[in-house]
Scaffold this motif. Structure first.
Motif, PDB file in Angstrom:
ATOM      1  N   VAL A  94       1.125  -1.292   0.034  1.00 40.73           N
ATOM      2  CA  VAL A  94      -0.069   0.148   0.015  1.00 40.73           C
ATOM      3  C   VAL A  94       1.001   1.148   0.063  1.00 40.73           C
ATOM      4  CG1 VAL A  94      -1.946   1.322   1.463  1.00 40.73           C
ATOM      5  CG2 VAL A  94      -1.615  -1.016   1.322  1.00 40.73           C
ATOM      6  N   ASN A  95       0.429   2.149  -0.768  1.00 38.15           N
ATOM      7  CA  ASN A  95       1.229   3.263  -0.974  1.00 38.15           C
ATOM      8  C   ASN A  95       0.914   4.256   0.259  1.00 38.15           C
ATOM      9  OD1 ASN A  95       2.698   5.848  -1.319  1.00 38.15           O
ATOM     10  ND2 ASN A  95       2.192   5.611  -3.583  1.00 38.15           N
ATOM     11  N   PHE A 121      -0.875  11.826   2.392  1.00 37.17           N
ATOM     12  CA  PHE A 121      -0.908  12.999   1.514  1.00 37.17           C
ATOM     13  C   PHE A 121      -2.338  13.333   0.973  1.00 37.17           C
ATOM     14  CE2 PHE A 121      -0.601  15.422  -2.462  1.00 37.17           C
ATOM     15  CZ  PHE A 121      -0.116  16.648  -1.932  1.00 37.17           C
ATOM     16  N   ASP A 122      -3.051  12.596   0.371  1.00 40.60           N
ATOM     17  CA  ASP A 122      -4.266  12.770  -0.225  1.00 40.60           C
ATOM     18  C   ASP A 122      -5.357  13.100   0.933  1.00 40.60           C
ATOM     19  OD1 ASP A 122      -3.291  12.326  -2.731  1.00 40.60           O
ATOM     20  OD2 ASP A 122      -4.261  10.316  -2.858  1.00 40.60           O
ATOM     21  N   TYR A 123      -5.191  12.546   2.036  1.00 40.93           N
ATOM     22  CA  TYR A 123      -6.327  12.734   3.114  1.00 40.93           C
ATOM     23  C   TYR A 123      -5.577  13.657   4.262  1.00 40.93           C
ATOM     24  CZ  TYR A 123      -9.240   9.142   1.112  1.00 40.93           C
ATOM     25  OH  TYR A 123     -10.175   8.434   0.315  1.00 40.93           O
ATOM     26  N   SER A 124      -4.475  14.399   3.855  1.00 42.12           N
ATOM     27  CA  SER A 124      -3.786  15.070   4.926  1.00 42.12           C
ATOM     28  C   SER A 124      -3.844  14.617   6.290  1.00 42.12           C
ATOM     29  CB  SER A 124      -4.879  16.539   4.922  1.00 42.12           C
ATOM     30  OG  SER A 124      -4.703  17.128   3.584  1.00 42.12           O
ATOM     31  N   ILE A 125      -3.423  13.360   6.328  1.00 44.06           N
ATOM     32  CA  ILE A 125      -3.103  12.658   7.567  1.00 44.06           C
ATOM     33  C   ILE A 125      -1.657  12.747   7.840  1.00 44.06           C
ATOM     34  CG2 ILE A 125      -3.194  10.420   8.618  1.00 44.06           C
ATOM     35  CD1 ILE A 125      -5.641   9.866   6.682  1.00 44.06           C
ATOM     36  N   THR A 126      -1.397  13.234   9.343  1.00 43.82           N
ATOM     37  CA  THR A 126       0.099  13.162   9.657  1.00 43.82           C
ATOM     38  C   THR A 126       0.518  11.844  10.273  1.00 43.82           C
ATOM     39  OG1 THR A 126      -0.952  13.501  11.993  1.00 43.82           O
ATOM     40  CG2 THR A 126      -0.209  15.315  10.766  1.00 43.82           C
ATOM     41  N   TYR A 157      -4.937   2.370  -3.713  1.00 42.90           N
ATOM     42  CA  TYR A 157      -3.503   2.536  -3.352  1.00 42.90           C
ATOM     43  C   TYR A 157      -2.562   1.361  -3.278  1.00 42.90           C
ATOM     44  CZ  TYR A 157      -5.343   7.245  -1.882  1.00 42.90           C
ATOM     45  OH  TYR A 157      -5.742   8.504  -2.053  1.00 42.90           O
ATOM     46  N   THR A 158      -2.828   0.487  -3.709  1.00 45.92           N
ATOM     47  CA  THR A 158      -1.945  -0.512  -3.669  1.00 45.92           C
ATOM     48  C   THR A 158      -1.091  -0.472  -5.170  1.00 45.92           C
ATOM     49  OG1 THR A 158      -3.576  -2.190  -2.812  1.00 45.92           O
ATOM     50  CG2 THR A 158      -2.130  -3.168  -3.752  1.00 45.92           C
ATOM     51  N   ILE A 159       0.202  -0.812  -4.699  1.00 42.52           N
ATOM     52  CA  ILE A 159       1.381  -0.801  -5.761  1.00 42.52           C
ATOM     53  C   ILE A 159       1.752  -2.099  -6.263  1.00 42.52           C
ATOM     54  CG2 ILE A 159       3.527   0.007  -6.157  1.00 42.52           C
ATOM     55  CD1 ILE A 159       3.355   1.934  -3.813  1.00 42.52           C
ATOM     56  N   PRO A 160       1.471  -2.649  -7.610  1.00 44.40           N
ATOM     57  CA  PRO A 160       2.055  -3.853  -7.782  1.00 44.40           C
ATOM     58  C   PRO A 160       3.187  -4.431  -7.243  1.00 44.40           C
ATOM     59  CG  PRO A 160       1.285  -2.515  -9.876  1.00 44.40           C
ATOM     60  CD  PRO A 160       1.440  -1.558  -8.444  1.00 44.40           C
ATOM     61  N   PHE A 171       7.269   2.816   6.965  1.00 50.08           N
ATOM     62  CA  PHE A 171       6.298   2.251   5.948  1.00 50.08           C
ATOM     63  C   PHE A 171       6.249   3.278   4.880  1.00 50.08           C
ATOM     64  CE2 PHE A 171       4.132   0.388   9.797  1.00 50.08           C
ATOM     65  CZ  PHE A 171       4.761  -0.778   9.664  1.00 50.08           C
ATOM     66  N   ALA A 172       6.357   4.737   5.115  1.00 50.90           N
ATOM     67  CA  ALA A 172       5.987   5.914   4.022  1.00 50.90           C
ATOM     68  C   ALA A 172       7.138   6.011   3.291  1.00 50.90           C
ATOM     69  CB  ALA A 172       5.742   7.145   4.859  1.00 50.90           C
ATOM     70  N   ASN A 173       8.254   5.564   3.644  1.00 51.94           N
ATOM     71  CA  ASN A 173       9.483   5.727   2.853  1.00 51.94           C
ATOM     72  C   ASN A 173      10.012   4.412   2.269  1.00 51.94           C
ATOM     73  OD1 ASN A 173      10.110   8.669   3.090  1.00 51.94           O
ATOM     74  ND2 ASN A 173      10.290   8.263   5.369  1.00 51.94           N
ATOM     75  N   GLY A 174       9.284   3.179   2.441  1.00 50.47           N
ATOM     76  CA  GLY A 174       9.589   1.805   1.785  1.00 50.47           C
ATOM     77  C   GLY A 174      10.573   1.308   2.235  1.00 50.47           C
ATOM     78  N   LYS A 175      10.850   1.537   3.747  1.00 49.13           N
ATOM     79  CA  LYS A 175      12.035   1.070   4.395  1.00 49.13           C
ATOM     80  C   LYS A 175      11.471  -0.370   5.016  1.00 49.13           C
ATOM     81  CE  LYS A 175      14.918   4.871   4.925  1.00 49.13           C
ATOM     82  NZ  LYS A 175      15.721   5.595   5.676  1.00 49.13           N
ATOM     83  N   ARG A 176      10.237  -0.488   5.186  1.00 54.07           N
ATOM     84  CA  ARG A 176       9.315  -1.701   5.839  1.00 54.07           C
ATOM     85  C   ARG A 176       8.112  -1.641   5.136  1.00 54.07           C
ATOM     86  NH1 ARG A 176       9.877  -0.935  12.306  1.00 54.07           N
ATOM     87  NH2 ARG A 176      12.211  -0.959  12.381  1.00 54.07           N
ATOM     88  N   ASN A 177       7.672  -2.931   4.917  1.00 58.71           N
ATOM     89  CA  ASN A 177       6.358  -3.318   4.522  1.00 58.71           C
ATOM     90  C   ASN A 177       5.336  -3.232   5.684  1.00 58.71           C
ATOM     91  OD1 ASN A 177       7.449  -3.516   1.728  1.00 58.71           O
ATOM     92  ND2 ASN A 177       7.849  -5.478   2.080  1.00 58.71           N
ATOM     93  N   LEU A 178       4.185  -2.950   5.227  1.00 66.45           N
ATOM     94  CA  LEU A 178       2.878  -2.913   6.219  1.00 66.45           C
ATOM     95  C   LEU A 178       2.724  -4.504   6.292  1.00 66.45           C
ATOM     96  CD1 LEU A 178       0.734  -0.325   4.520  1.00 66.45           C
ATOM     97  CD2 LEU A 178       1.721  -0.055   6.833  1.00 66.45           C
ATOM     98  N   GLY A 179       2.420  -4.871   7.751  1.00 61.72           N
ATOM     99  CA  GLY A 179       2.030  -5.944   8.005  1.00 61.72           C
ATOM    100  C   GLY A 179       0.423  -6.372   7.739  1.00 61.72           C
TER     101      GLY A 179
END
Length: 69
Positions: free
Chosen positions: A2-3, A9-14, A59-62, A32-40
Motif C-alpha cells: 500500500v502506498n 498526502f491525499d487525506y492530509s493525515i499526519t 492505493y495498492t502498488i503492484p 512504511f511511508a519511505n519504503g523501508k518496511r512493508n505494512l503487516g
C-alpha cells in the motif's frame, strides 16, 4: 504493498494520526511511508477497517514496482 505516503498526502493525515489508525509508532509509519518496511497484515486490516477495502485497493502498488521516491 500500500502506498501509505500517497494515502496520507491525499487525506492530509499526519504520521501521528496514521500511527493511531494502524496501531503502531510514528517512527514505524515513517519507515512504511519511505519504503523501508512493508505494512503487516494487521496494519493493512486496520487501514481497510478505517478507509474501506475499495479505497485501500486503489492505493495498492503492484509487486516489484517502485514508489519513485
Amino acid at each position: 504493498m500500500v502506498n501509505i505516503k500517497q494515502l496520507m498526502f491525499d487525506y492530509s493525515i499526519t504520521q501521528r494520526q496514521m500511527s493511531e489508525i494502524i496501531g503502531c509508532t510514528q517512527s514505524e509509519v515513517s519507515f512504511f511511508a519511505n519504503g523501508k518496511r512493508n505494512l503487516g497484515k494487521r496494519h493493512i486490516d486496520a487501514l481497510i477497517a478505517y478507509f474501506g477495502k475499495e479505497k485501500i485497493e486503489s492505493y495498492t502498488i503492484p509487486k516489484g514496482a517502485t514508489l519513485g521516491i
